[in-house]
Design a protein around this motif. Structure first.
Motif, PDB file in Angstrom:
ATOM      1  N   GLU A 536       0.822  -1.217   0.000  1.00  0.00           N
ATOM      2  CA  GLU A 536       0.000   0.000   0.000  1.00  0.00           C
ATOM      3  C   GLU A 536       0.859   1.271   0.000  1.00  0.00           C
ATOM      4  N   LEU A 537       2.050   1.166   0.581  1.00  0.00           N
ATOM      5  CA  LEU A 537       2.905   2.354   0.741  1.00  0.00           C
ATOM      6  C   LEU A 537       4.008   2.394  -0.318  1.00  0.00           C
ATOM      7  N   TYR A 540       6.572   5.076  -1.414  1.00  0.00           N
ATOM      8  CA  TYR A 540       7.730   5.401  -0.566  1.00  0.00           C
ATOM      9  C   TYR A 540       8.777   4.301  -0.706  1.00  0.00           C
ATOM     10  N   LEU A 594      -4.432   3.255   8.038  1.00  0.00           N
ATOM     11  CA  LEU A 594      -3.612   3.573   6.867  1.00  0.00           C
ATOM     12  C   LEU A 594      -3.854   4.994   6.361  1.00  0.00           C
ATOM     13  N   GLU A 595      -5.129   5.378   6.407  1.00  0.00           N
ATOM     14  CA  GLU A 595      -5.516   6.718   5.975  1.00  0.00           C
ATOM     15  C   GLU A 595      -4.788   7.786   6.803  1.00  0.00           C
ATOM     16  N   ARG A 598      -1.070   7.849   5.993  1.00  0.00           N
ATOM     17  CA  ARG A 598      -0.791   8.546   4.719  1.00  0.00           C
ATOM     18  C   ARG A 598      -0.777  10.051   4.924  1.00  0.00           C
ATOM     19  N   ASN A 599      -1.777  10.558   5.633  1.00  0.00           N
ATOM     20  CA  ASN A 599      -1.843  12.003   5.895  1.00  0.00           C
ATOM     21  C   ASN A 599      -0.616  12.458   6.665  1.00  0.00           C
ATOM     22  N   GLU A 602       2.417  12.523   4.399  1.00  0.00           N
ATOM     23  CA  GLU A 602       2.348  13.595   3.403  1.00  0.00           C
ATOM     24  C   GLU A 602       2.666  14.949   4.020  1.00  0.00           C
TER      25      GLU A 602
END
Ligand SMILES: [Zn+2]
Ligand SMILES: [Zn+2]
Length: 604
Positions: A536-537, A540, A594-595, A598-599, A602
């Motif tokens: 998912e990542l 990166y 996960l959400e 991600r934030n 970022e």
């Protein structure tokens, strides 16, 4: 290494005329005094102050070791406290000087202890003053003790001023630097005016040792050298390559934004190209030897990219409408550095410059120079190098070595100062520091330890356009000569990554870290979920650490590898569809989905 020598900023007194220099030279004498007491019969030669301290070269009858330094240091402290006045004594004649050396400098330890001093006396030109410096004291019994040394001085007025010093190391040194001569023992020391400065210096040295990019480069798996390939020729390992790519991607984007165009040129070229550019005359000893082909043509590995970009410029008729033309290349160059001068990737024989050449009209010079300086500063700031100063190298008006018209020089020097002022950057003008072919701007960076590095030179050039007879057709329909600007904000990728490694002590910021996130399943049953998270990542640089080791060991090792973030995966995470975030600097950051992760990433 590559640091810039120290200038006393308030007074602008050159170091060799400063009080600190006198103090260090006096410390060398103090050390010699202590040593002649502790090691009777030793033969003194020379003992100057140097960049970061002082040394004395001495012939001992028995080898001394680093362990002996503390004994010498202790005696120095005692002698310093005795407040011996340091006075200058002039010899009236050469015979008088010889007498002083034989009678007083030897302190009754035999004439043979004076051999080096007598040789030094012989080397003093006829007619020059011959001076000695003496430090003396009278003991409780009323007996006079002194130490006297042939020396040009100057010194501080009393040994009492020499308070904050330390003996550092021992090395071998040939008398007069000649391998045919006897090898003497060189003892290095340092001295400062305050205890804080000495402490800070020792701290920086200690810290610099820990941060040495050669050691960290190996521990972190960034680059390597192989004797089968040759010294000074680095091999970039996957992790080092990841950093390089993060840096080049970033700079490429910036350059596209500013209208640069990428080009790629070969690693070698006909020797005729470098004949035309003048490098064969001015740069020959830095170039690898010629290669001949069967047509008797000679090729050379390129030491610079400039002539290649010039060939691209000159390949067609140019109009003023095409200018400024900004050609950029991550160009690998080869320089024949002496093996003794090589220093990891900071000084290598092959390295890649983040090079660009701008071809501009005189009217464009000011704005283009400003653009280059803005770009360079932006780049350095993004790299976390925010403490820097600028030095403008201008010509010496009394020297005739410079090419190009007065008018052009005026224009270029004004453009450089304009750029500095517009940006609000502190700069100093260093007259006579320009290259013969144009003025320049050097950016001098201070790293996390306060060490200064010269990086990012922006150079104006009137010479190469002349040598290659470059032209463009101006608005008036007539041919004109463009001006060239050379620039490389990183200097080279090697040098910049070497510097950044030491600056960050290997703990690179998130955006340039070779591994940004380590995903660590606690047990085998967590691997499947961990794989899913890693996938998912995948925008990166993620490393999945599924080794069958204890969690503690895996965390420790990823921490030693200075990975910015770890995601720990256990039963609870699978159950709740979360990850447990651990930061390199702040430790445990708790669990998140996960959400949220991600934030978080970022926003970095
Ligand atoms: Zn001296
Ligand atoms: Zn160039």
């Amino acid at each position: 290494m590559s640091q810039v020598s120290t200038l006393n900023k308030e007074t602008q007194i050159p170091y060799h005329e400063s009080h600190l220099f006198k103090l260090r030279h006096s410390a060398a004498h103090l050390m010699a005094q202590a040593i002649t007491e502790l090691y009777p019969g030793c033969k003194l030669s020379i003992g100057p102050a140097i960049e970061n301290g002082f040394y004395y070269d001495i012939e001992f009858s028995e080898a001394i070791k680093e362990e002996d330094l503390s004994r010498i240091e202790k005696r120095m402290k005692e002698l310093a406290k005795l407040d011996q006045p340091i006075t200058c004594k002039k010899a009236v004649s050469r015979d008088d000087a010889k007498n002083i050396i034989l009678k007083e400098c030897t302190l009754g330890q035999g004439e043979e202890t004076a051999i080096y001093k007598l040789e030094l006396l012989d080397a003093i030109p006829e007619g020059d003053a011959i001076t000695f410096y003496e430090q003396s004291r009278t003991d409780r019994k009323g007996e006079k003790h002194h130490f006297i040394d042939l020396c040009r001085g100057p010194h501080v007025s009393s040994t009492k001023q020499i308070k904050h010093f330390k003996l550092m190391s021992i090395a071998g040194a040939y008398w007069r630097g000649n391998v045919k001569n006897k090898q003497l023992t060189r003892i290095y020391g340092t001295a400062f005016e305050t205890a804080e400065e000495l402490e800070h210096y020792l701290y920086v040295l200690e810290e610099a040792k820990k941060r040495d990019h050669r050691i960290l480069g190996k521990e972190l798996g960034l680059f390597m050298f192989s004797k089968n390939i040759g010294s000074g020729l680095p091999l970039w390992l996957p992790k080092g390559t990841a950093i390089r790519e993060a840096l080049t991607d970033f700079l490429k984007k910036e350059q596209i934004r500013r209208g640069y165009q990428g080009v790629i040129t070969p690693h070698l070229a006909s020797s005729k190209l470098f004949e035309k550019s003048g490098h064969l005359i001015t740069y020959k000893d830095k170039m690898f030897p010629f290669m001949e082909d069967d047509d008797d043509q000679a090729f050379i590995m390129k030491p610079m990219n400039c002539p290649f970009h010039i060939e691209i410029y000159a390949s067609q008729m140019r109009s003023y409408r095409e200018l400024p033309l900004r050609l950029a290349e991550f160009g690998t160059v080869y320089r024949f550095e002496q093996s003794g001068e090589l220093a990891g990737i900071l000084r290598a024989r092959s390295f890649t410059q983040d090079d660009a050449h701008l071809f501009v009209t005189p009217a464009q010079l000011e704005e283009e120079f400003l653009g280059v300086v803005e770009l360079t500063m932006g780049v350095l700031k993004k790299l976390g190098l925010t403490d820097f100063r600028a030095r403008v190298g201008t010509r010496d008006p009394d020297d005739s070595k410079y090419v190009g018209s007065d008018e052009n020089w005026e224009l270029a020097q004004k453009s450089i100062e304009y750029a500095c002022q517009k940006i609000g950057m502190n700069y100093e003008v260093s007259q006579g520091d320009a290259a013969f072919y144009g003025p320049k701007l050097d950016l001098i960076i201070k790293d996390a330890l306060g060490r200064e590095w010269q990086m990012g030179t922006v150079q104006v050039d009137y010479n190469l356009p002349d040598r290659f007879q470059l032209e463009y057709i101006g608005e008036d329909g007539l041919p004109h000569r463009p001006i060239m600007i050379h620039r490389a904000p990183f200097g080279s990728l090697e040098r910049m990554i070497g510097l950044l490694t030491e600056h960050y002590s290997g703990a690179f910021p998130f955006w340039m870290a070779p591994v940004q996130i380590a995903v660590i399943p606690i047990a085998d049953r967590h691997i499947e979920y961990a794989e899913k998270i890693a996938h998912e990542l995948n925008s990166y640089r993620v490393h999945l650490d599924s080794r069958r080791e204890t969690l503690g060991k895996k965390i420790r090792e990823n921490q030693l590898q200075k990975v910015p973030y770890m995601l720990i995966i256990g039963d609870k995470d699978i159950e709740q569809n979360t990850v447990s975030l651990r930061s390199r600097e702040q430790g445990d950051k708790g669990s998140m989905n996960l959400e949220e992760l991600r934030n978080y990433l970022e926003n970095l």
